[in-house]
Design an enzyme around this catalytic site. Structure first.
Site, PDB file in Angstrom:
ATOM      1  N   ASP A 143       0.676  -1.223   0.039  1.00  0.00           N
ATOM      2  CA  ASP A 143       0.033   0.076   0.097  1.00  0.00           C
ATOM      3  C   ASP A 143       0.795   1.381   0.014  1.00  0.00           C
ATOM      4  O   ASP A 143       2.018   1.154   0.170  1.00  0.00           O
ATOM      5  CB  ASP A 143      -1.014  -0.036   1.200  1.00  0.00           C
ATOM      6  CG  ASP A 143      -2.041   0.844   0.942  1.00  0.00           C
ATOM      7  OD1 ASP A 143      -2.184   1.629   0.116  1.00  0.00           O
ATOM      8  OD2 ASP A 143      -2.977   0.793   1.978  1.00  0.00           O
ATOM      9  N   CYS A 168     -13.416 -21.647  21.330  1.00  0.00           N
ATOM     10  CA  CYS A 168     -12.695 -21.607  20.126  1.00  0.00           C
ATOM     11  C   CYS A 168     -11.757 -22.780  20.261  1.00  0.00           C
ATOM     12  O   CYS A 168     -11.155 -23.143  21.313  1.00  0.00           O
ATOM     13  CB  CYS A 168     -11.967 -20.552  19.763  1.00  0.00           C
ATOM     14  SG  CYS A 168     -10.660 -20.554  18.410  1.00  0.00           S
ATOM     15  N   CYS A 208      -6.282 -21.381  21.070  1.00  0.00           N
ATOM     16  CA  CYS A 208      -7.325 -21.670  22.302  1.00  0.00           C
ATOM     17  C   CYS A 208      -7.299 -23.048  22.836  1.00  0.00           C
ATOM     18  O   CYS A 208      -7.652 -23.456  23.839  1.00  0.00           O
ATOM     19  CB  CYS A 208      -8.116 -21.296  21.698  1.00  0.00           C
ATOM     20  SG  CYS A 208      -8.417 -19.612  21.325  1.00  0.00           S
TER      21      CYS A 208
HETATM   22  N1  GUN Z   1      -6.381   1.216   3.231  1.00  0.00           N
HETATM   23  C1  GUN Z   1      -7.558   1.128   3.950  1.00  0.00           C
HETATM   24  N2  GUN Z   1      -8.578   1.900   3.014  1.00  0.00           N
HETATM   25  C2  GUN Z   1      -7.570   2.452   2.120  1.00  0.00           C
HETATM   26  C3  GUN Z   1      -7.864   3.200   0.913  1.00  0.00           C
HETATM   27  O1  GUN Z   1      -8.989   3.871   0.598  1.00  0.00           O
HETATM   28  N3  GUN Z   1      -6.740   3.432  -0.175  1.00  0.00           N
HETATM   29  C4  GUN Z   1      -5.537   2.852   0.397  1.00  0.00           C
HETATM   30  N4  GUN Z   1      -4.431   3.000  -0.894  1.00  0.00           N
HETATM   31  N5  GUN Z   1      -5.251   2.144   1.223  1.00  0.00           N
HETATM   32  C5  GUN Z   1      -6.201   1.833   2.428  1.00  0.00           C
HETATM   33 ZN    ZN Z   2      -8.865 -19.596  18.983  1.00  0.00          ZN
END
Ligand code: GUN
Ligand code: ZN
Length: 649
Positions: free
Chosen positions: A89, A274, A279
């Site tokens: 990202d 769980c 767990c």
């Molecule tokens: N991570 C969570 N939401 C977003 C978004 O709208 N754009 C980007 N690039 N990363 C994110």
């Molecule tokens: Zn668990």
């Protein structure tokens, strides 16, 4: 990016995404890796959790000199020690969380490319739910502009271009369309974290659907920041292929455990409900008394197990044709989600969703609550039933619901009715509406299971379906009590033959449409039935084997002779998948009908429908089964569109 579809259910799909670091199966969860603090290392995720791919943040790497240097020198795979696909990202989320960041949109894309990210992300503008439409539009335009510029920098890297547009469906569709025109590889749906945090699931559904409707069908779609398993089934059913989760670690820091039905604070629990590897080796009191860091680690591991396991359930549900069922089950655990599902009943959405809905599923149709009757499949079924009733007799004999299949349970009564009303069609008063008795072995009529006590909403829908199907018809409700006539074996066989022929025609009308049914059975029908079960197996018309009936779901498979008949007596594009000349020799050898060779398709076909395959000059080549929706065929550059069953030589 190489992306192909393997299976369909709802608008969800089992896909295969191929990157330079291997291929992965979608729907898929990418755990978020913070390169500064890897509490569960990617390597451990792979070995212990079966994680196929991860996402990390290039902005964080870029801002830390040591990470920056290592990433540029050795690549991001070495930096976080993971040899599978890595998505990165760009810093957009940081700017949403912490305000303006100092980052040039092209610098961060080049950086992701240079550190060897498999899928990079542009620096999009996070559209918040409280934006005015003008503000949201500005953000969309900037995002699209940045996407355009970023694409010229991506080179070999796949690039994700997120759809923004706040909560405005028209802006979402617009943004999706604009981005779809570009050479992007994947489309996250962005700006949805606040919607999920505030449980605004109706907005979430609107946003996902508006985005999906604008995007090219063949691009993988990621729901950005969707880390809670509660919404995985719903998002997958609407066509989201990829999820990412920092929730597993975020919630762990707050001592919250994730479950498919929601989250629980550790202090509110009495036991660990769980049996994940964490767990099952620790008690609640032991977990509570661990030192903070250690406890966080354990909870994070549990959270990740649960999240990954929910996606396994989603994939299973797609394979079994039960994704809507899973969506409804999850919604029953959360009133906000339960409410939001009403948004899907909107006919605009139903019509869009219906194109992806398979014509048959391997499992029965289970009632799971008030939303079941609104599954797109039922709308299709109803539309086809109306057609069937349009050509049925004007007087109909009505029977109460019984054991399934109805025609077996009612065989003596059917003989009685035939004596008195030889020409009238017989229908059953079922939980899902009026069902012609001829269709009683066809999916879903033999396979649906609804409770005896229906909710009011389902009853209303049922009533409406009765009215629409039976308007202008005279109904005779048949008294079950009565004396079975003494018929000779010959008479019984004669009547059974009439019932069977009606069944064959009716099933074909529902499955293929009136026109195709008429073409297929225009002649003298003879049947081969199973000796063991007495079910219809093969259908011959004037000695040509035209269709066979599948025992599992009572639907027909088309035979080569049936395909030839349809081809001869119908005209393009009806029932056809038209393929390019290059692919003709392959199909004649019985090889797969690949999507990239498809030129055009009958828009009435649906996933798993029977079809005929023809050349551009409408030369008959083969019969087979559609694996994709018409709107997907030709658009996917990878994978099959039609499974060829028989072909001409
Ligand atoms: N991570 C969570 N939401 C977003 C978004 O709208 N754009 C980007 N690039 N990363 C994110
Ligand atoms: Zn668990």
């Amino acid at each position: 990016m190489k992306f192909e579809i393997k299976h369909h259910d709802a608008a969800g799909r089992i896909g295969r995404l191929i990157t330079n670091h291997g291929s992965v199966t979608t729907p898929l969860l990418l755990p978020v890796i913070n390169p500064n603090k890897m509490s569960i290392t990617p390597q451990m995720m792979k070995e212990k959790f079966g994680v196929q791919a991860v996402i990390t943040n290039s902005y964080i790497i870029h801002q830390h000199q040591k990470l920056y240097d290592t990433a540029l020198a050795e690549g991001v795979h070495s930096l976080i020690d993971f040899d599978g696909p890595i998505m990165t990202d760009s810093g957009t989320f940081q700017s949403y969380m912490y305000g303006e960041i100092e980052m040039d949109p092209l610098t961060i894309v080049r950086f992701q490319r240079d550190i060897g990210s498999d899928i990079g992300t542009i620096l999009d503008i996070f559209g918040t739910p409280d934006q005015t439409k003008e503000e949201a539009e500005d953000a969309v335009n900037t995002t699209v502009e940045r996407a355009k510029q970023s694409i010229s920098e991506k080179k070999e890297m796949n690039l994700a271009c997120p759809v923004q547009g706040s909560i405005y469906p028209s802006l979402r569709s617009y943004c999706a369309k604009k981005l779809g025109e570009l050479n992007a590889d994947m489309h996250p749906i962005g700006g949805v974290v606040p919607l999920m945090e505030n449980q605004q699931y109706t907005h979430l559904i609107k946003v996902i659907l508006a985005s999906k409707k604008g995007l090219p069908v063949n691009r993988p779609v990621h729901l950005f920041g969707a880390g809670h398993p509660l919404i995985f089934p719903l998002a997958a059913a609407l066509g989201c292929d990829i999820f990412d989760s920092s929730a597993y670690i975020k919630y762990a820091k707050q001592n919250r455990l994730i479950f498919p039905w929601g989250t629980e604070k550790i202090d509110d629990l009495y036991e660990l409900p769980c049996s994940c590897p964490v767990c099952s080796t620790i008690s609640l009191s032991e977990l509570r008394s661990l030192p903070k860091k250690k406890r966080e680690q354990k909870i994070a591991e549990h959270n990740l197990f649960i999240s990954i396991s929910e996606l396994k359930k989603v994939r299973n549900a797609i394979m079994q044709g039960r994704l809507w069922e899973l969506v409804e089950q999850r919604a029953s655990a959360n009133p906000f989600l339960q409410d939001a599902l009403h948004e899907i009943h909107n006919m605009n959405h139903i019509n869009w969703l219906e194109q992806f809905e398979p014509v048959r599923k391997t499992r029965g149709l289970f009632y799971t609550g008030i939303h079941t009757i609104h599954q797109p499949f039922f709308y299709r079924l109803h539309a086809r039933l109306i057609q069937w009733f349009n050509q049925s007799s004007s007087t109909l004999i009505l029977l109460d619901e019984s054991e399934k299949p109805f025609s077996t349970a009612y065989i003596d009564i059917l003989f009685r009715i035939a004596k008195e009303y030889p020409k009238e069609d017989i229908i059953v008063d079922s939980a899902i509406g009026p069902v012609p008795i001829d269709l009683d072995e066809m999916y879903p009529f033999a396979q649906y299971i609804f409770p005896d006590f229906l909710d009011i909403g389902t009853k209303q829908v049922r009533k409406k379906r009765w009215e629409e199907c039976l308007k202008d018809k005279k109904i005779i409700r048949w008294e079950i009590e009565g004396i079975t006539p003494n018929l000779t074996l010959n008479e019984k066989n004669h009547l059974q033959k009439i019932f069977d022929e009606r069944k064959v025609r009716s099933v074909a009308q529902m499955q293929f449409g009136l026109d195709i049914a008429h073409i297929l059975f225009n002649g003298v029908i003879s049947l081969v039935k199973s000796k063991k079960t007495s079910k219809i197996r093969n259908v011959f018309v004037d000695d040509d084997h035209v269709v066979s009936m599948r025992a599992s779901d009572g639907l027909f498979t088309l035979k080569l002779n049936g395909g030839k008949k349809v081809h001869k007596h119908s005209s393009s594009p009806r029932f056809r998948v038209v393929i390019d000349d290059d692919a003709v020799p392959f199909v004649k050898e019985g090889k797969s009908g690949f999507s990239k060779f498809v030129i055009s398709v009958d828009p009435r076909l649906r996933p798993y429908d029977e079809c005929i395959v023809v050349s551009k000059k409408d030369e008959f080549l083969a019969i087979g089964q559609c694996l994709l929706s018409p709107c997907e065929m030709g658009r996917f550059r990878f994978g099959q569109a039609v499974k060829i069953r028989e072909h001409i030589k």
